[in-house]
Each structure stands twice: as C-alpha cells, then as structure tokens.
Design an enzyme around this catalytic site. Structure first.
Site, PDB file in Angstrom:
ATOM      1  CD  GLU A 150      -5.644  -6.050  -0.177  1.00 56.33           C
ATOM      2  OE1 GLU A 150      -4.714  -5.802  -0.717  1.00 56.33           O
ATOM      3  OE2 GLU A 150      -5.632  -7.043   0.973  1.00 56.33           O
ATOM      4  CB  CYS A 194      10.229  -0.393   2.841  1.00 63.43           C
ATOM      5  SG  CYS A 194      10.996   0.504   1.153  1.00 63.43           S
ATOM      6  CE  LYS A 205      -3.089  -8.454  -4.553  1.00 63.54           C
ATOM      7  NZ  LYS A 205      -3.353  -7.482  -3.533  1.00 63.54           N
ATOM      8  CG  PHE A 228      -0.429   0.319   2.551  1.00 61.48           C
ATOM      9  CD1 PHE A 228      -0.128   1.901   2.942  1.00 61.48           C
ATOM     10  CD2 PHE A 228       0.324  -0.588   3.404  1.00 61.48           C
ATOM     11  CE1 PHE A 228       0.389   2.264   3.886  1.00 61.48           C
ATOM     12  CE2 PHE A 228       0.982  -0.071   4.454  1.00 61.48           C
ATOM     13  CZ  PHE A 228       0.947   1.255   4.811  1.00 61.48           C
TER      14      PHE A 228
HETATM   15  P1  NAD Z   1       1.528  -6.729   3.037  1.00 61.12           P
HETATM   16  O1  NAD Z   1       2.576  -7.696   3.128  1.00 61.12           O
HETATM   17  O2  NAD Z   1       0.388  -6.572   4.075  1.00 61.12           O
HETATM   18  O3  NAD Z   1       1.038  -6.563   1.590  1.00 61.12           O
HETATM   19  C1  NAD Z   1       1.725  -6.561   0.563  1.00 61.12           C
HETATM   20  C2  NAD Z   1       0.808  -7.333  -0.847  1.00 61.12           C
HETATM   21  O4  NAD Z   1       0.479  -8.703  -0.297  1.00 61.12           O
HETATM   22  C3  NAD Z   1      -0.611  -6.760  -0.901  1.00 61.12           C
HETATM   23  O5  NAD Z   1      -0.784  -6.724  -2.291  1.00 61.12           O
HETATM   24  C4  NAD Z   1      -1.429  -7.735  -0.168  1.00 61.12           C
HETATM   25  O6  NAD Z   1      -2.763  -7.617  -0.799  1.00 61.12           O
HETATM   26  C5  NAD Z   1      -0.839  -8.888  -0.417  1.00 61.12           C
HETATM   27  N1  NAD Z   1      -1.097  -9.903   0.671  1.00 61.12           N
HETATM   28  C6  NAD Z   1      -1.327  -9.517   1.998  1.00 61.12           C
HETATM   29  N2  NAD Z   1      -1.374 -10.399   2.899  1.00 61.12           N
HETATM   30  C7  NAD Z   1      -1.483 -11.776   2.081  1.00 61.12           C
HETATM   31  C8  NAD Z   1      -1.312 -13.262   2.311  1.00 61.12           C
HETATM   32  N3  NAD Z   1      -1.529 -13.676   3.420  1.00 61.12           N
HETATM   33  N4  NAD Z   1      -1.166 -13.837   1.044  1.00 61.12           N
HETATM   34  C9  NAD Z   1      -1.259 -13.485  -0.044  1.00 61.12           C
HETATM   35  N5  NAD Z   1      -1.038 -11.957  -0.347  1.00 61.12           N
HETATM   36  C10 NAD Z   1      -1.029 -11.169   0.566  1.00 61.12           C
HETATM   37  O7  NAD Z   1       2.299  -5.329   2.978  1.00 61.12           O
HETATM   38  P2  NAD Z   1       1.809  -3.779   3.271  1.00 61.12           P
HETATM   39  O8  NAD Z   1       1.140  -3.585   4.498  1.00 61.12           O
HETATM   40  O9  NAD Z   1       0.669  -3.506   2.105  1.00 61.12           O
HETATM   41  O10 NAD Z   1       2.878  -2.986   2.912  1.00 61.12           O
HETATM   42  C11 NAD Z   1       3.746  -2.419   3.937  1.00 61.12           C
HETATM   43  C12 NAD Z   1       4.979  -3.428   4.144  1.00 61.12           C
HETATM   44  O11 NAD Z   1       5.933  -3.405   2.988  1.00 61.12           O
HETATM   45  C13 NAD Z   1       6.042  -2.974   5.247  1.00 61.12           C
HETATM   46  O12 NAD Z   1       6.466  -4.257   6.009  1.00 61.12           O
HETATM   47  C14 NAD Z   1       7.103  -2.493   4.433  1.00 61.12           C
HETATM   48  O13 NAD Z   1       8.653  -2.386   4.917  1.00 61.12           O
HETATM   49  C15 NAD Z   1       6.947  -3.273   3.172  1.00 61.12           C
HETATM   50  N6  NAD Z   1       7.617  -2.661   1.995  1.00 61.12           N
HETATM   51  C16 NAD Z   1       8.994  -3.038   1.799  1.00 61.12           C
HETATM   52  C17 NAD Z   1       9.554  -2.440   0.614  1.00 61.12           C
HETATM   53  C18 NAD Z   1      11.084  -3.018   0.104  1.00 61.12           C
HETATM   54  O14 NAD Z   1      11.302  -2.518  -1.007  1.00 61.12           O
HETATM   55  N7  NAD Z   1      11.562  -3.867   0.867  1.00 61.12           N
HETATM   56  C19 NAD Z   1       9.215  -1.380   0.013  1.00 61.12           C
HETATM   57  C20 NAD Z   1       7.878  -0.936   0.479  1.00 61.12           C
HETATM   58  C21 NAD Z   1       7.209  -1.570   1.498  1.00 61.12           C
END
Ligand code: NAD
Length: 498
Positions: free
Chosen positions: A176, A281, A173, A149
């Site tokens: 959401e 991040c 994808k 997000f």
């Molecule tokens: P998230 O892991 O909740 O979601 C990321 C994606 O995975 C979304 O599209 C979501 O729909 C999907 N998803 C969530 N749960 C799932 C499941 N159980 N099974 C399959 N798909 C699933 O992350 P978020 O809250 O959207 O983003 C924040 C996180 O992203 C933080 O941990 C941040 O550090 C990390 N982040 C990392 C980087 C990097 O380059 N390392 C960059 C930006 C954000």
C-alpha cells in the site's frame, strides 16, 4: 491528490470501503495520493472475475501467451523513464535505482517468453506393451501475489510473469506504500493484449490479504515481505490447502578474508550496504573482517566513504541513495541506532542528524557505521532495513562462517577473498540460499532461482527460473493403453511392468 483504487476485470475500479491510506512522496514528506483498502467483497469480486477469465487463457497456446508478454516488454521499455520516476517518487529510491528495479522484473518476463519449453511434459513410449506414459503441466487456476514496498516493479513481475505465462489468472496485492507502478503495469498488460481478468490489482491491507488466504478459489499464494508476515501467510495459506511460497527478511553478511583486495571490498560494501538506503532484502548489513589487521584496515577505509555518501532527493540522479520510505521507517531505523549505542557497539559514523537542504520534511537518514557489534546484540539479530552497517570482528575463518550459519536469517551472503579454496569451502558449507564470491549482492539472474533459507523463506520452491513454472503448475500423469485386446476382457490383477 491522486486516488488509487483497484484494477479488476481489465479496468480501474474505485474503492468502496471508505478506508484509504496515504501515499507519501518520501523525498519531501508530502502526501501525493490516497490508496483504497479493499473490502472482502471487493477482493472476492476480483477473484470471481479472474476465475471466469482463466479457462480461455489456459486454453490459449503457450506461444500466443508469450507473444502478449513480448508486447508487454516493448510497452514497458517505451516508458521506462516515466515509470522509473513514478516508482522513485513513491518509494524514495533514486531514478537510476528505480530503473534497475524495473529491469530486474523485465528480465524474468523475458525468460517467460520461453515458457512453452518450461511447460513441456515428459513422455515414455511403450512403458509396457502398448502402454505410453506422459505428463503434462497444467495451470492451477487463480493465484495471488502479495508483495513488499521495496521492489514495487520487480517482485510483482517475478510472480506475475511465470504465473500468467503458465496459463493462470493472477491477483496482485501490492504494498500500500507504492501502488502506482503495479497499477500502470496492469494497464500495460491490457494494452499488450492480455485478456481482461488475467492480471488484477487489489489494493489493501490485512483484510484484503486474509480474504485471499481464505478464499477457496485461490490455489497458490506467493508472498515477499517481512518474516513475521511471511510465516503468518505461509501458515494460513497452507492450512487452507493452498500452495505457498513466502519469502521473508534478511541479515546478509559479507566475510572479508585477510587476503581480500581492500579497495574492491570497500567499493562493493559501500554500494551493497547503503544503496537504496539499505532497503533491499539482499543489502549487506553485517561486515565480518577476519583478523584484527583486516578489521582495522577495513574500518579505516570505510569511515571516510560512509561520511562522504551523497544522500539526495529521488530525482537527483547523482545521489548515492534517497530517502527511506516513510517517517515511521525513519524513526524505526534511528531507534535501532540509539539501541546499538546502548548495547555497547561503537558508532563510528553517525548519520542520524542528516538534513536535506530544501527538503527538510523528507525521510532522510545519513549513513551509519557501527564497529564492535557482537552476536548477542539486537542490532545484529534483527533486520534494521536502513542505511546502517555493522561490523562484527571475527578472529578466524571458522568464527566468521559460524555467524551466518547460526543466524536466524539465510537470504544472501558474500565472501571476499583471493583464495579459491576458502571460497569453495565457504560456498559449500554456508547455510544461506544465495552466495556471492567477490560479488556483494548475489541476486541470481532470471533463469536461475531466487530464495533464502531458514527464516528468510517458507515453502520449498524458489522464485523465478524453473522453480516458478513448477510452483504455478500442477503435474498430471497419464498412463495410456491402446492394445488390441483391451476389449477382450477385464483384468483383475494389478498391472505391472514385468
Ligand atoms: P511487510 O511484511 O510489512 O509487507 C509485505 C506485504 O504484506 C504488503 O503487501 C503488506 O500490505 C502485507 N502485510 C503487512 N502486514 C500484514 C498483516 N499483518 N497481515 C497480512 N498482510 C500484511 O514488508 P515491507 O515492509 O513491505 O517490505 C520489507 C520487508 O520485505 C523486509 O523484511 C525485506 O527483507 C523483505 N523482503 C524480502 C525479500 C526476499 O526475497 N526475501 C525481497 C524483498 C523484501
């Protein structure tokens, strides 16, 4: 109330699952729309569409493909303001910060304009008598991106730009939480001349993601999000024989040496710790002053700066940061602050009670600052992802460098010092993927690569830069012989280059 469906085969398609989730406007807590959550059949339809469109796109020469991206850049730039506002209203970050989100995505697309150069193969003339050897980079076919997000423009473009420039079809994808900008980018790709089916958006949750991970027509998966999901996606995608690069969470340290310019350090820290409400991040979430005197000077200057942070609605361009993304996120962050107090850290600035006048239902949180955090505490070990900075006091440089080196995460790190020798030593020995020297958020520019180490990244190639073109292509090596005597008889001994 907006209804957001999917974008498949060059057009909007309404969701059919009957399952939806709310899209909030974090600055006032209202629900501004609903986004459909795709069924496996809807995801498979998008993949089939992409698969049918991909060969013609792959056969289009790379410069022509790049021209589509050039047009796309112009179209995005022409509507920077409205896109930034759409992004800010769904995510919560301020409009100037939302513009940065878009800009950092466009910079990767700019680099993709030179993809013809990145896709060139190698050639060896006369590797043996009459034998030439050459390699070519070919697209993988249909590839997917699953994105978080917190950068709804930048991260989809980091993935889609190189994937499309390399001749693949792409299924996005997105999160959401904020699907509006990805959907608009899909329309702009079509307007720029991208053939239908090359950039598709499927909205959804775990069900859609699992379908992507299991479908044999998806050849590569790029993921960015939290570490447990990154690890899950990496395992499942690779077990199914796909390429995967999965980037996870972070706990980024800033080491402050006794000789650092304290004004510069505090300015850098306040922006890197609290900008975008800490939902980056690459945000700094741990400050590590070296020596008691450095720590005392840092805390003394930091307290008034954190207390005077200007929190405001996303549409207030003068705000330092806006609300966090959801009420759930707000509760989680406040829970961590409560936990830190229980664990014995000293909360020197408490932003939990912050209320935004006129926006009482918004997801706001004032800046929080903890002193005397220790490495055994959960508030040190875990990613909080909010406007909460912890100070871990280190006695020596060696104690300081040990902290990021032993931490589970290894995304970004920074050192502030005037001493070149300490900085060089730090850059060489620190076990983290991206290092800043007097730079608090060392996100590499688009023609370098972005990727964390340890629990922050799974897979062996980074995002954007030359790695992205390797990730989205496979190498074919051709050994070709045009001797005069090939028709004279068969050879039964393995050919060598003697
Ligand atoms: P998230 O892991 O909740 O979601 C990321 C994606 O995975 C979304 O599209 C979501 O729909 C999907 N998803 C969530 N749960 C799932 C499941 N159980 N099974 C399959 N798909 C699933 O992350 P978020 O809250 O959207 O983003 C924040 C996180 O992203 C933080 O941990 C941040 O550090 C990390 N982040 C990392 C980087 C990097 O380059 N390392 C960059 C930006 C954000």
């Amino acid at each position: 109330m907006r209804e957001v469906g999917h974008f498949i085969g060059g057009k909007h398609v309404a969701g059919t699952s009957g399952r939806t989730t709310e899209i909030f406007q974090p600055m006032d807590g209202t629900v501004q729309g609903r986004v459909a959550l795709a069924t496996p059949d809807e995801v498979r339809a998008a993949i089939a569409n992409a698969k049918a469109a991909q060969p013609a796109w792959a056969a289009t020469n790379p410069q022509r493909r790049a021209r589509v991206l050039r047009k796309f850049l112009d179209l995005v730039e022409a509507e920077y303001d409205s896109l930034a506002e759409l992004l800010a209203r769904e995510h919560g970050k301020t409009i100037p910060d939302a513009k940065g989100d878009i800009q950092r995505g466009l910079e990767v697309v700019e680099v993709c304009l030179g993809s013809a150069h990145m896709l060139k193969g190698e050639f060896t003339d006369n590797a043996g008598t009459g034998i030439d050897v050459y390699s070519m980079r070919q697209p993988l076919g249909v590839v997917a991106g699953i994105t978080p997000f917190n950068f709804p423009a930048m991260i989809p473009l980091w993935k889609a730009g190189p994937a499309i420039a390399s001749g693949n079809a792409f299924i996005l994808k997105p999160s959401e939480r904020d699907p509006g900008v990805p959907m608009r980018l899909a329309e702009l790709f079509i307007e720029a001349g991208l053939p239908a089916g090359i950039f598709n958006v499927v909205n959804g949750d775990k069900e859609a993601v699992d379908t992507i991970l299991d479908d044999p027509d998806i050849k590569a998966v790029g993921f960015v999000g939290s570490t447990p999901i990154a690890q899950y996606i990496y395992s499942r995608a690779t077990a199914n024989g796909k390429r995967a690069q999965c980037f996870g969470g972070a706990k980024n340290h800033m080491i402050i040496m006794p000789d650092a310019d304290m004004d510069q350090t505090v300015d850098a820290l306040i922006g890197a710790g609290y900008g975008s409400a800490g939902e980056r991040c690459m945000a700094i979430s741990v400050a590590v002053p070296v020596g008691k005197d450095t720590a005392d000077r840092l805390v003394e200057r930091l307290i008034p700066r954190v207390e005077s942070l200007k929190v405001g609605p996303s549409t207030d361009a003068s705000a330092d940061y806006g609300p966090v993304v959801t009420r759930q996120a707000l509760d989680r962050i406040k829970g961590y602050v409560d936990l830190g107090i229980q664990e014995g850290a000293k909360l020197v600035v408490d932003g939990r009670g912050f209320k935004m006048q006129g926006y009482e239902n918004g997801f706001y949180m004032g800046g929080c600052l903890f002193d005397h955090v220790t490495p055994d505490m959960r508030i040190y070990k875990e990613e909080i992802f909010g406007p909460v900075l912890g100070i871990v006091r280190a006695d020596t440089y060696e104690d300081a460098i040990r902290l990021p080196n032993e931490h589970e995460y290894g995304n970004g790190v920074a050192i502030f010092t005037r001493d070149g020798d300490a900085a060089r030593d730090f850059a060489s020995r620190v076990q983290v993927g991206m290092v800043g020297i007097n730079v608090p958020i060392p996100v590499p520019i688009a023609y370098y690569t972005f990727g964390g180490w340890k629990g922050s990244g799974f897979g062996d190639l980074n995002q954007h830069g030359p790695d992205a073109f390797r990730f989205y292509t496979k190498t074919k090596t051709v050994t070709s012989r045009w001797p005069s005597g090939v028709k004279d008889g068969a050879e039964f001994v393995i050919p060598t280059m003697k």
